[in-house]
Design an enzyme around this catalytic site. Structure first.
Site, PDB file in Angstrom:
ATOM      1  N   ILE A  58       0.820  -1.270   0.124  1.00 37.80           N
ATOM      2  CA  ILE A  58       0.155  -0.171   0.063  1.00 37.80           C
ATOM      3  C   ILE A  58       0.887   1.242  -0.046  1.00 37.80           C
ATOM      4  O   ILE A  58       0.543   2.425  -0.200  1.00 37.80           O
ATOM      5  CB  ILE A  58      -0.884  -0.013   1.271  1.00 37.80           C
ATOM      6  CG1 ILE A  58      -0.411  -0.086   2.581  1.00 37.80           C
ATOM      7  CG2 ILE A  58      -2.240  -0.741   0.953  1.00 37.80           C
ATOM      8  CD1 ILE A  58      -1.230   0.361   3.783  1.00 37.80           C
ATOM      9  N   ALA A  80      -5.391  -3.261   4.798  1.00 39.75           N
ATOM     10  CA  ALA A  80      -3.918  -3.487   4.633  1.00 39.75           C
ATOM     11  C   ALA A  80      -3.567  -3.458   5.995  1.00 39.75           C
ATOM     12  O   ALA A  80      -3.541  -2.029   6.217  1.00 39.75           O
ATOM     13  CB  ALA A  80      -3.249  -3.263   3.693  1.00 39.75           C
ATOM     14  N   THR A 132      -9.822  -0.381  14.467  1.00 39.70           N
ATOM     15  CA  THR A 132      -9.958  -1.306  15.513  1.00 39.70           C
ATOM     16  C   THR A 132     -10.688  -0.648  16.964  1.00 39.70           C
ATOM     17  O   THR A 132     -10.218   0.637  16.998  1.00 39.70           O
ATOM     18  CB  THR A 132      -8.624  -2.296  15.891  1.00 39.70           C
ATOM     19  OG1 THR A 132      -8.928  -2.728  17.286  1.00 39.70           O
ATOM     20  CG2 THR A 132      -7.486  -1.063  16.042  1.00 39.70           C
ATOM     21  N   ASP A 133     -11.012  -1.381  17.766  1.00 38.35           N
ATOM     22  CA  ASP A 133     -11.612  -0.649  19.065  1.00 38.35           C
ATOM     23  C   ASP A 133     -10.322  -0.524  19.916  1.00 38.35           C
ATOM     24  O   ASP A 133     -10.277   0.132  20.851  1.00 38.35           O
ATOM     25  CB  ASP A 133     -12.709  -1.519  19.572  1.00 38.35           C
ATOM     26  CG  ASP A 133     -12.159  -2.932  20.006  1.00 38.35           C
ATOM     27  OD1 ASP A 133     -11.200  -3.262  19.730  1.00 38.35           O
ATOM     28  OD2 ASP A 133     -12.936  -3.626  20.785  1.00 38.35           O
ATOM     29  N   GLU A 134      -9.235  -1.169  19.671  1.00 41.39           N
ATOM     30  CA  GLU A 134      -8.206  -1.135  20.460  1.00 41.39           C
ATOM     31  C   GLU A 134      -7.274   0.473  20.548  1.00 41.39           C
ATOM     32  O   GLU A 134      -6.640   0.573  21.417  1.00 41.39           O
ATOM     33  CB  GLU A 134      -6.923  -2.188  20.215  1.00 41.39           C
ATOM     34  CG  GLU A 134      -7.578  -3.514  19.986  1.00 41.39           C
ATOM     35  CD  GLU A 134      -6.525  -4.658  19.796  1.00 41.39           C
ATOM     36  OE1 GLU A 134      -5.474  -4.455  20.398  1.00 41.39           O
ATOM     37  OE2 GLU A 134      -6.994  -5.926  19.409  1.00 41.39           O
ATOM     38  N   TYR A 158       0.792  -2.175  18.162  1.00 42.16           N
ATOM     39  CA  TYR A 158      -0.154  -2.373  17.174  1.00 42.16           C
ATOM     40  C   TYR A 158      -1.316  -1.160  17.283  1.00 42.16           C
ATOM     41  O   TYR A 158      -1.622  -0.498  16.278  1.00 42.16           O
ATOM     42  CB  TYR A 158      -0.811  -3.665  17.362  1.00 42.16           C
ATOM     43  CG  TYR A 158      -2.286  -3.952  16.450  1.00 42.16           C
ATOM     44  CD1 TYR A 158      -2.262  -3.822  15.238  1.00 42.16           C
ATOM     45  CD2 TYR A 158      -3.483  -4.128  17.359  1.00 42.16           C
ATOM     46  CE1 TYR A 158      -3.486  -3.947  14.501  1.00 42.16           C
ATOM     47  CE2 TYR A 158      -4.564  -4.003  16.570  1.00 42.16           C
ATOM     48  CZ  TYR A 158      -4.628  -4.024  15.333  1.00 42.16           C
ATOM     49  OH  TYR A 158      -5.852  -4.044  14.498  1.00 42.16           O
ATOM     50  N   LYS A 162      -2.244   1.766  14.576  1.00 39.08           N
ATOM     51  CA  LYS A 162      -3.624   1.986  14.174  1.00 39.08           C
ATOM     52  C   LYS A 162      -4.291   3.093  14.439  1.00 39.08           C
ATOM     53  O   LYS A 162      -4.747   3.978  13.510  1.00 39.08           O
ATOM     54  CB  LYS A 162      -4.642   0.837  14.606  1.00 39.08           C
ATOM     55  CG  LYS A 162      -4.385  -0.395  14.126  1.00 39.08           C
ATOM     56  CD  LYS A 162      -4.434  -0.435  12.573  1.00 39.08           C
ATOM     57  CE  LYS A 162      -5.894  -0.616  11.770  1.00 39.08           C
ATOM     58  NZ  LYS A 162      -5.953  -0.891  10.651  1.00 39.08           N
TER      59      LYS A 162
HETATM   60  P1  NAD Z   1      -4.686 -10.016   8.784  1.00 35.70           P
HETATM   61  O1  NAD Z   1      -3.227  -9.834   9.426  1.00 35.70           O
HETATM   62  O2  NAD Z   1      -5.208 -11.110   8.587  1.00 35.70           O
HETATM   63  O3  NAD Z   1      -4.406  -9.496   7.219  1.00 35.70           O
HETATM   64  C1  NAD Z   1      -3.699  -8.282   6.923  1.00 35.70           C
HETATM   65  C2  NAD Z   1      -3.544  -8.309   5.215  1.00 35.70           C
HETATM   66  O4  NAD Z   1      -2.825  -7.163   4.972  1.00 35.70           O
HETATM   67  C3  NAD Z   1      -2.716  -9.522   4.762  1.00 35.70           C
HETATM   68  O5  NAD Z   1      -3.281 -10.195   3.693  1.00 35.70           O
HETATM   69  C4  NAD Z   1      -1.239  -8.859   4.461  1.00 35.70           C
HETATM   70  O6  NAD Z   1      -0.491  -9.632   3.579  1.00 35.70           O
HETATM   71  C5  NAD Z   1      -1.671  -7.530   3.895  1.00 35.70           C
HETATM   72  N1  NAD Z   1      -0.765  -6.247   4.118  1.00 35.70           N
HETATM   73  C6  NAD Z   1      -0.021  -6.294   5.284  1.00 35.70           C
HETATM   74  N2  NAD Z   1       0.888  -5.271   5.068  1.00 35.70           N
HETATM   75  C7  NAD Z   1       0.646  -4.791   3.833  1.00 35.70           C
HETATM   76  C8  NAD Z   1       1.062  -3.785   2.822  1.00 35.70           C
HETATM   77  N3  NAD Z   1       2.239  -3.061   3.193  1.00 35.70           N
HETATM   78  N4  NAD Z   1       0.473  -3.608   1.634  1.00 35.70           N
HETATM   79  C9  NAD Z   1      -0.200  -4.484   1.210  1.00 35.70           C
HETATM   80  N5  NAD Z   1      -0.804  -5.489   1.994  1.00 35.70           N
HETATM   81  C10 NAD Z   1      -0.351  -5.653   3.291  1.00 35.70           C
HETATM   82  O7  NAD Z   1      -5.571  -8.863   9.345  1.00 35.70           O
HETATM   83  P2  NAD Z   1      -7.123  -8.973   9.639  1.00 35.70           P
HETATM   84  O8  NAD Z   1      -7.476  -9.601  10.848  1.00 35.70           O
HETATM   85  O9  NAD Z   1      -7.776  -9.444   8.130  1.00 35.70           O
HETATM   86  O10 NAD Z   1      -7.296  -7.206   9.763  1.00 35.70           O
HETATM   87  C11 NAD Z   1      -7.664  -6.451   8.599  1.00 35.70           C
HETATM   88  C12 NAD Z   1      -7.844  -5.085   9.156  1.00 35.70           C
HETATM   89  O11 NAD Z   1      -8.982  -4.932  10.168  1.00 35.70           O
HETATM   90  C13 NAD Z   1      -6.495  -4.542   9.722  1.00 35.70           C
HETATM   91  O12 NAD Z   1      -6.576  -3.189   9.483  1.00 35.70           O
HETATM   92  C14 NAD Z   1      -6.918  -4.555  11.319  1.00 35.70           C
HETATM   93  O13 NAD Z   1      -6.126  -3.852  11.966  1.00 35.70           O
HETATM   94  C15 NAD Z   1      -8.468  -4.364  11.055  1.00 35.70           C
HETATM   95  N6  NAD Z   1      -9.272  -4.977  12.392  1.00 35.70           N
HETATM   96  C16 NAD Z   1      -8.925  -6.540  12.614  1.00 35.70           C
HETATM   97  C17 NAD Z   1      -9.682  -7.003  13.692  1.00 35.70           C
HETATM   98  C18 NAD Z   1      -9.479  -8.350  13.979  1.00 35.70           C
HETATM   99  O14 NAD Z   1     -10.065  -8.923  15.052  1.00 35.70           O
HETATM  100  N7  NAD Z   1      -8.884  -9.086  13.004  1.00 35.70           N
HETATM  101  C19 NAD Z   1     -10.421  -6.269  14.180  1.00 35.70           C
HETATM  102  C20 NAD Z   1     -10.943  -4.790  14.064  1.00 35.70           C
HETATM  103  C21 NAD Z   1     -10.031  -4.236  13.051  1.00 35.70           C
HETATM  104  P1  TYD Z   2      -5.803 -11.850  20.031  1.00 37.70           P
HETATM  105  O1  TYD Z   2      -6.483 -12.828  19.287  1.00 37.70           O
HETATM  106  O2  TYD Z   2      -4.316 -11.907  19.717  1.00 37.70           O
HETATM  107  O3  TYD Z   2      -6.432 -10.569  19.894  1.00 37.70           O
HETATM  108  P2  TYD Z   2      -6.080  -9.107  20.655  1.00 37.70           P
HETATM  109  O4  TYD Z   2      -4.935  -9.169  21.405  1.00 37.70           O
HETATM  110  O5  TYD Z   2      -6.255  -8.056  19.294  1.00 37.70           O
HETATM  111  O6  TYD Z   2      -7.458  -8.912  21.134  1.00 37.70           O
HETATM  112  O7  TYD Z   2      -5.930 -12.153  21.710  1.00 37.70           O
HETATM  113  C1  TYD Z   2      -7.266 -11.943  22.148  1.00 37.70           C
HETATM  114  C2  TYD Z   2      -7.152 -12.249  23.478  1.00 37.70           C
HETATM  115  O8  TYD Z   2      -6.753 -13.442  23.746  1.00 37.70           O
HETATM  116  C3  TYD Z   2      -6.057 -11.306  24.275  1.00 37.70           C
HETATM  117  O9  TYD Z   2      -6.615 -10.832  25.779  1.00 37.70           O
HETATM  118  C4  TYD Z   2      -4.875 -11.926  24.380  1.00 37.70           C
HETATM  119  C5  TYD Z   2      -5.519 -13.639  24.683  1.00 37.70           C
HETATM  120  N1  TYD Z   2      -4.684 -14.692  24.211  1.00 37.70           N
HETATM  121  C6  TYD Z   2      -4.261 -15.721  25.033  1.00 37.70           C
HETATM  122  O10 TYD Z   2      -4.839 -15.577  26.291  1.00 37.70           O
HETATM  123  N2  TYD Z   2      -3.506 -16.939  24.522  1.00 37.70           N
HETATM  124  C7  TYD Z   2      -3.219 -16.712  23.396  1.00 37.70           C
HETATM  125  O11 TYD Z   2      -2.380 -17.537  22.890  1.00 37.70           O
HETATM  126  C8  TYD Z   2      -3.279 -15.443  22.404  1.00 37.70           C
HETATM  127  C9  TYD Z   2      -2.984 -15.797  20.920  1.00 37.70           C
HETATM  128  C10 TYD Z   2      -4.145 -14.576  22.961  1.00 37.70           C
END
Ligand code: NAD
Ligand code: TYD
Length: 355
Positions: A58, A80, A132-134, A158, A162
Site C-alpha cells: 500500500i 491492509a 479497531t476498538d483497540e 499495534y 492503528k
Molecule cells: P490480517 O493480518 O489477517 O491481514 C492483513 C492483510 O494485509 C494480509 O493479507 C497482508 O498480506 C496484508 N498486508 C500487510 N501489510 C501490507 C502492505 N504493506 N501492503 C499491502 N498489503 C499488506 O488482518 P485482519 O485480521 O484481516 O485485519 C484487517 C484489518 O482489520 C486491519 O486493518 C486490522 O487492524 C483491522 N481489524 C482487525 C480486527 C480483528 O479482530 N482481526 C478487528 C478490528 C479491526
Molecule cells: P488476540 O486474538 O491476539 O486479539 P487481541 O489481542 O487483538 O485482542 O487475543 C485475544 C485475547 O486472547 C487477548 O486478551 C490475548 C489472549 N490470548 C491468550 O490468552 N492466549 C493466546 O495464545 C493468544 C494468541 C491470545
C-alpha cells in the site's frame, strides 16, 4: 469497481468473497502477501473476472495511482495492516511502516486520484478505513463501553500504529476534504482466521493435542463479532455513512478469554471428541501474561444501528459453532498456513511465555 487493500488476509478475504457474492461488483485486490496474506483464501474466485489480484505494498504510490486510474475506482477500502498485538511487541517496525507510513502513502495516492476526478465521480468517491476498538485503550470492569467519542489511548505498538493511521485519515478529510469513513471494530472471529489469534489457535492446538495457552489469569474481556457481520457493517457504512464520521462496530458480546476457550473445548468435545474420552479443557495451560495486556474492550454499537440500521446477524453461539465446523472441515487450509514461518513464530512466542 472498488479497490480493496489487504484482501488476502482474514477480514479482507471474507470481505472480497462476500462483496462479490452480494453485489457482483468487481474488486481490485491489492495485497503485499505478508505471512498473513494467503491467496488460498480466494481460491473460489480463481478465473472469475470480477476479482483482479495485484501483489503490491500500500506504500507504493505509483502502483496504487496507476490501479486507481486504470480501473476508474469509485471506492477504496483499506484493510491492509500488520494486525497481531504479540508480533507488534516483538517487532514494532513493520507496524509503523505499513500501518502508519503505508496508510499515509495510500492516502496521498488516493488524494491525487480523487483531485483529478470530476462531477459525480468525485462527489461519490469514498475512502473507507478499517480500524479497531483497540485505539481507545483499556476499560475497567465497570466502565461504559467505547463510544465514538472516547479519547484515543492506545497501549500496544499495534494499537498505537492503528490510532496514528486513524488520525491521518481524519486529517486528510479535514485538511484536504478527502471523502473518508472510518470503522472501529471489536475482535473478529470466523473462517480464514490465521491461527496466531486466540480462537483459531485454540481450535488447531486442541485438535493437535497441544497446550491451550491462556495469558495471565484469562479474565481479560473482548467483544467478539462474527467476521461476516463485520463485512456487512462495512458494506453499509460505505453505502450510507456520513463523510468524515467514525462508526464503532461490535457484537454486543463481551466474554472473558477463559470462557471463550472453554466454549471452544465444549464444542470440540461434542463435534470431534478426543480419542481418550477426556475433555479438551485438560489441555488448558496458563502462561506468562502479555506485556501491557489490555484488560477489557467493549463496543457501544448504538450509533451504527441508530443511523445506518446495522445490527449483527449472528449470535456468539451460532457464530462460534460455524467457526469450529469450518476448521474441522478445512484441515488442508490449516496445514498449509502452518508453514515454516508459522512454526518459527509459535516457537518464538510460546517458548518465551511458558511458565
Ligand atoms: P490480517 O493480518 O489477517 O491481514 C492483513 C492483510 O494485509 C494480509 O493479507 C497482508 O498480506 C496484508 N498486508 C500487510 N501489510 C501490507 C502492505 N504493506 N501492503 C499491502 N498489503 C499488506 O488482518 P485482519 O485480521 O484481516 O485485519 C484487517 C484489518 O482489520 C486491519 O486493518 C486490522 O487492524 C483491522 N481489524 C482487525 C480486527 C480483528 O479482530 N482481526 C478487528 C478490528 C479491526
Ligand atoms: P488476540 O486474538 O491476539 O486479539 P487481541 O489481542 O487483538 O485482542 O487475543 C485475544 C485475547 O486472547 C487477548 O486478551 C490475548 C489472549 N490470548 C491468550 O490468552 N492466549 C493466546 O495464545 C493468544 C494468541 C491470545
Amino acid at each position: 469497481m472498488i479497490l480493496v487493500t489487504g484482501g488476502a488476509g482474514f477480514i479482507g478475504a471474507n470481505f472480497v468473497l462476500d462483496w462479490i457474492a452480494a453485489t457482483g461488483e468487481p474488486v481490485v485486490n491489492v495485497d503485499k502477501l505478508t505471512y498473513a496474506g494467503n491467496l488460498e483464501n480466494l481460491a473460489s474466485l480463481q478465473g472469475d473476472a470480477r476479482h483482479v489480484f495485484v501483489q503490491a505494498d500500500i506504500g507504493d504510490g505509483e502502483v496504487i495511482g496507476n490501479l486507481l486510474a486504470k480501473h476508474q475506482i469509485r471506492a477504496v477500502i483499506n484493510f491492509a495492516a500488520e494486525s497481531h498485538v504479540d508480533r507488534s511487541i516483538h517487532g514494532p517496525e513493520d507496524f509503523i511502516q505499513t500501518n502508519v507510513v503505508g496508510t499515509f502513502r495510500l492516502l496521498e495516492a488516493v488524494r491525487a486520484y480523487w483531485n483529478g476526478l470530476q462531477g459525480d465521480a468525485k462527489t461519490n468517491f469514498r475512502f473507507l478505513h478499517v480500524s479497531t476498538d483497540e485505539v481507545y485503550g483499556t476499560l475497567s470492569a465497570t466502565d461504559p463501553a467505547f463510544t465514538e467519542n472516547n479519547n484515543y489511548e492506545p497501549n500496544s505498538p499495534y494499537s498505537a500504529s492503528k490510532a496514528a493511521s486513524d488520525h491521518l485519515v481524519r486529517a486528510w478529510h479535514h485538511t484536504y476534504g478527502l471523502p473518508v469513513l472510518t470503522t472501529n471494530c471489536s475482535n473478529n472471529y470466523g473462517p480464514l482466521h490465521f491461527p496466531e489469534k486466540l480462537i483459531p489457535l485454540m481450535i488447531v492446538n486442541a485438535l493437535a493435542g497441544k497446550p491451550l495457552p491462556i495469558y495471565g489469569d484469562g479474565q481479560q474481556i473482548r467483544d467478539w463479532l462474527y467476521v461476516r457481520d463485520h463485512c456487512s457493517a462495512i458494506r453499509r457504512v460505505l453505502e450510507a455513512g456520513k463523510l468524515g464520521e467514525t462508526y464503532n462496530v461490535g457484537g454486543w458480546n463481551e466474554k472473558a478469554n477463559i470462557d471463550i476457550v472453554k466454549t471452544v473445548c465444549a464444542l470440540l468435545d461434542e463435534m470431534r471428541p478426543r480419542s481418550d474420552g477426556k475433555s479438551y479443557v485438560e489441555q488448558i495451560t496458563y502462561v506468562t501474561d502479555r506485556p501491557g495486556h489490555d484488560r477489557r474492550y467493549a463496543i457501544d454499537a448504538r450509533k451504527i444501528e441508530r443511523e445506518l440500521g446495522w445490527k449483527p446477524a449472528e449470535t456468539f453461539d451460532t457464530g462460534i459453532r460455524k467457526t469450529v465446523q469450518w476448521y474441522l472441515d478445512n484441515p488442508e487450509w490449516v496445514a498449509n498456513v502452518q508453514s515454516g514461518s508459522y512454526r518459527d513464530w509459535v516457537q518464538k512466542q510460546y517458548s518465551a511465555t511458558s511458565n
